[in-house]
Write a protein that holds these residues in place. Structure first.
Motif, mmCIF file in Angstrom:
data_model
loop_
_atom_site.group_PDB
_atom_site.id
_atom_site.type_symbol
_atom_site.label_atom_id
_atom_site.label_comp_id
_atom_site.label_asym_id
_atom_site.label_seq_id
_atom_site.Cartn_x
_atom_site.Cartn_y
_atom_site.Cartn_z
ATOM 1 N N SER A 1 -7.351 -15.895 -12.160
ATOM 2 C CA SER A 1 -6.461 -14.758 -12.408
ATOM 3 C C SER A 1 -5.417 -14.574 -11.306
ATOM 4 O O SER A 1 -5.618 -14.969 -10.164
ATOM 5 C CB SER A 1 -7.305 -13.487 -12.486
ATOM 6 N N THR A 2 -4.316 -13.952 -11.691
ATOM 7 C CA THR A 2 -3.340 -13.449 -10.720
ATOM 8 C C THR A 2 -4.036 -12.343 -9.931
ATOM 9 O O THR A 2 -4.722 -11.501 -10.527
ATOM 10 C CB THR A 2 -2.137 -12.829 -11.464
ATOM 11 N N VAL A 3 -3.890 -12.345 -8.599
ATOM 12 C CA VAL A 3 -4.433 -11.246 -7.790
ATOM 13 C C VAL A 3 -3.265 -10.429 -7.255
ATOM 14 O O VAL A 3 -2.394 -10.977 -6.567
ATOM 15 C CB VAL A 3 -5.294 -11.774 -6.614
ATOM 16 N N VAL A 4 -3.232 -9.132 -7.596
ATOM 17 C CA VAL A 4 -2.140 -8.276 -7.122
ATOM 18 C C VAL A 4 -2.701 -7.101 -6.324
ATOM 19 O O VAL A 4 -3.629 -6.423 -6.761
ATOM 20 C CB VAL A 4 -1.230 -7.813 -8.288
ATOM 21 N N ASP A 5 -2.166 -6.914 -5.143
ATOM 22 C CA ASP A 5 -2.591 -5.831 -4.257
ATOM 23 C C ASP A 5 -1.782 -4.584 -4.587
ATOM 24 O O ASP A 5 -0.550 -4.576 -4.423
ATOM 25 C CB ASP A 5 -2.365 -6.272 -2.806
ATOM 26 N N MET A 6 -2.464 -3.545 -5.058
ATOM 27 C CA MET A 6 -1.791 -2.302 -5.449
ATOM 28 C C MET A 6 -2.100 -1.166 -4.470
ATOM 29 O O MET A 6 -1.976 0.004 -4.819
ATOM 30 C CB MET A 6 -2.217 -1.903 -6.873
ATOM 31 N N THR A 7 -2.487 -1.516 -3.233
ATOM 32 C CA THR A 7 -2.826 -0.460 -2.263
ATOM 33 C C THR A 7 -1.607 0.009 -1.464
ATOM 34 O O THR A 7 -1.696 0.968 -0.704
ATOM 35 C CB THR A 7 -3.909 -0.933 -1.268
ATOM 36 N N GLY A 8 -0.471 -0.668 -1.625
ATOM 37 C CA GLY A 8 0.728 -0.272 -0.875
ATOM 38 C C GLY A 8 1.823 0.252 -1.791
ATOM 39 O O GLY A 8 1.584 0.537 -2.968
ATOM 40 N N GLU A 9 3.025 0.366 -1.270
ATOM 41 C CA GLU A 9 4.171 0.894 -2.020
ATOM 42 C C GLU A 9 4.623 -0.074 -3.116
ATOM 43 O O GLU A 9 5.062 0.339 -4.180
ATOM 44 C CB GLU A 9 5.344 1.105 -1.049
ATOM 45 N N ILE A 10 4.508 -1.375 -2.788
ATOM 46 C CA ILE A 10 5.028 -2.407 -3.696
ATOM 47 C C ILE A 10 3.880 -3.306 -4.146
ATOM 48 O O ILE A 10 3.040 -3.686 -3.326
ATOM 49 C CB ILE A 10 6.090 -3.271 -2.959
ATOM 50 N N PRO A 11 3.809 -3.657 -5.437
ATOM 51 C CA PRO A 11 2.782 -4.622 -5.867
ATOM 52 C C PRO A 11 2.996 -5.951 -5.147
ATOM 53 O O PRO A 11 4.116 -6.471 -5.132
ATOM 54 C CB PRO A 11 3.054 -4.782 -7.370
ATOM 55 N N VAL A 12 1.921 -6.483 -4.549
ATOM 56 C CA VAL A 12 2.035 -7.742 -3.807
ATOM 57 C C VAL A 12 1.093 -8.780 -4.424
ATOM 58 O O VAL A 12 -0.126 -8.570 -4.469
ATOM 59 C CB VAL A 12 1.679 -7.545 -2.314
ATOM 60 N N ILE A 13 1.645 -9.871 -4.899
ATOM 61 C CA ILE A 13 0.818 -10.935 -5.482
ATOM 62 C C ILE A 13 0.233 -11.785 -4.358
ATOM 63 O O ILE A 13 0.956 -12.404 -3.586
ATOM 64 C CB ILE A 13 1.629 -11.812 -6.452
ATOM 65 N N LEU A 14 -1.112 -11.790 -4.270
ATOM 66 C CA LEU A 14 -1.792 -12.581 -3.238
ATOM 67 C C LEU A 14 -2.185 -13.958 -3.778
ATOM 68 O O LEU A 14 -2.435 -14.879 -3.014
ATOM 69 C CB LEU A 14 -3.041 -11.859 -2.745
ATOM 70 N N ARG A 15 -2.300 -14.055 -5.102
ATOM 71 C CA ARG A 15 -2.623 -15.353 -5.724
ATOM 72 C C ARG A 15 -1.899 -15.413 -7.071
ATOM 73 O O ARG A 15 -2.103 -14.530 -7.906
ATOM 74 C CB ARG A 15 -4.130 -15.490 -5.929
#
Ligand code: AMP
Ligand code: MG
Length: 329
Positions: free
Chosen positions: A183-197
């Motif tokens: 799966s795509t891993v997206v970090d939603m803990t900050g202001e901007i969605p960040v794709i980690l994988r």
């Protein structure tokens, strides 16, 4: 440990048969199961001792966090402290499906699931067998890919069995995984969605829902996830990514093979050709399967076309470059 196999038809999953696997999860056992991305190695996310067994079965370094799988969107509140609006929108748009969302970890979720991070990663699969298993187990299922650490992820029952036989209580045979990369891993803990994988849900997909997004993690200066530094997706064969297939000549080596789209089959000359189909999604579905097949066929060196950096191509490039240890020719 003796491993039991349960065959399930993914088009009409037999709940009575899956109940046995769900009971095993409830008792703190390990169950390998198919998802639409790759096979997963699951345990109850809330059972610390059971989660520990995942790391042992895989030989996974303890600082590489796990993804918790749920069967219904509402269950995210059992794992996450807080769900931002944009994360909710992503869940509505892409769950069940190949998108993992990182959120703040809720008190009560064992730290071992997240390798000690204060976040938690959650995904709701679309695969009927995975979803039925999670629902029947009545918990969230922590599940990394069901391979030995460092090997390509399994996308068929046979490949899952090769790595996990004797290491888990149950392996569910639900056929082939349709997407073939994690799966795509997206970090939603900050202001901007960040794709980690990168995965099948692309940056463009995320921007279309949230109006913003970027790549981070290993693409950024300070990796957010410690697990990213490890060797990944390596078969026994040596792998080289082929950056310019049009000008590529197969080196005269015994035991060489080429993975590429069908239109490049002639480039393999008299060496082994493994078809990546005709599209990036065909290629994604076959990449890990073919890397493992190469080992089964006694191939020593694999040359694999590096697709363009767009859409699903980004996810394939990410996995292939890791398999190749960054070597591009
Ligand atoms: P696997 O399930 O084997 O595909 O590995 C899961 C991957 O998801 C890890 O290697 C990380 O890259 C990522 N991941 C899972 N949980 C987190 C988290 N809490 N923070 C950052 N990355 C995570
Ligand atoms: Mg993995």
């Amino acid at each position: 440990m003796k491993t039991t196999y349960i065959k399930i038809n993914p088009t009409a999953p037999d709940e009575a048969a899956l109940k046995e696997a769900a009971e095993c999860i409830k008792r703190g056992g390990l169950v390998a199961f198919p998802t639409e991305t790759v096979y997963g190695l699951g345990a109850d996310s809330f059972n610390e001792a059971a989660v520990k067994k995942i790391y042992i079965a895989k030989g996974r370094p303890s600082d590489n966090p796990l993804i918790s799988h749920i069967a219904h969107i509402d269950e995210v509140s059992r794992l996450a402290e807080f769900v931002p609006e944009d994360a909710k929108k992503l869940m509505e748009a892409y769950w069940g499906g190949p998108l993992t969302i990182i959120l703040k970890r809720k008190a009560g979720v064992p730290g071992i699931v997240s390798a000690g991070l204060d976040t938690v990663s959650v995904r709701m699969p679309s695969h009927s067998v995975a979803n039925t298993l999670i629902r029947l187990s009545g918990t969230a299922i922590a599940a990394p890919s069901a391979n030995l650490s460092g090997s390509p992820s399994p996308t068929t029952f046979e490949h899952c069995k090769k790595d996990m036989d004797g290491r888990v209580d149950i392996i569910i045979d639900g056929g082939e995984c349709s997407i073939g990369v994690e799966s795509t891993v997206v970090d939603m803990t900050g202001e901007i969605p960040v794709i980690l994988r990168p995965g099948a849900v692309t940056l463009e997909d995320i921007i279309s829902v949230c109006g913003k997004g970027m790549f981070g993690g290993e693409y950024a200066d300070a990796p957010k996830c410690p697990g990213m530094k490890y060797v990944h997706y390596s078969p026994d064969a040596e792998v080289f990514a082929v950056g310019d297939i049009d000008n590529f000549e197969m080196p005269p080596e015994e035991g060489a093979a080429l993975i590429a789209y069908d239109k490049y089959a002639h480039k393999a000359k008299n060496y082994k050709f493994y078809s990546a189909g005709s599209s990036d999604s065909d290629y994604a579905a076959r990449l890990f399967y073919l890397l493992r097949k190469a080992d089964e066929d006694g191939i020593k060196t694999v040359y694999a076309l590096l697709p363009e950096n767009k859409g699903m191509g980004t996810a394939i490039r990410n996995r292939l470059l890791k398999s190749a240890g960054g070597r591009v020719i």
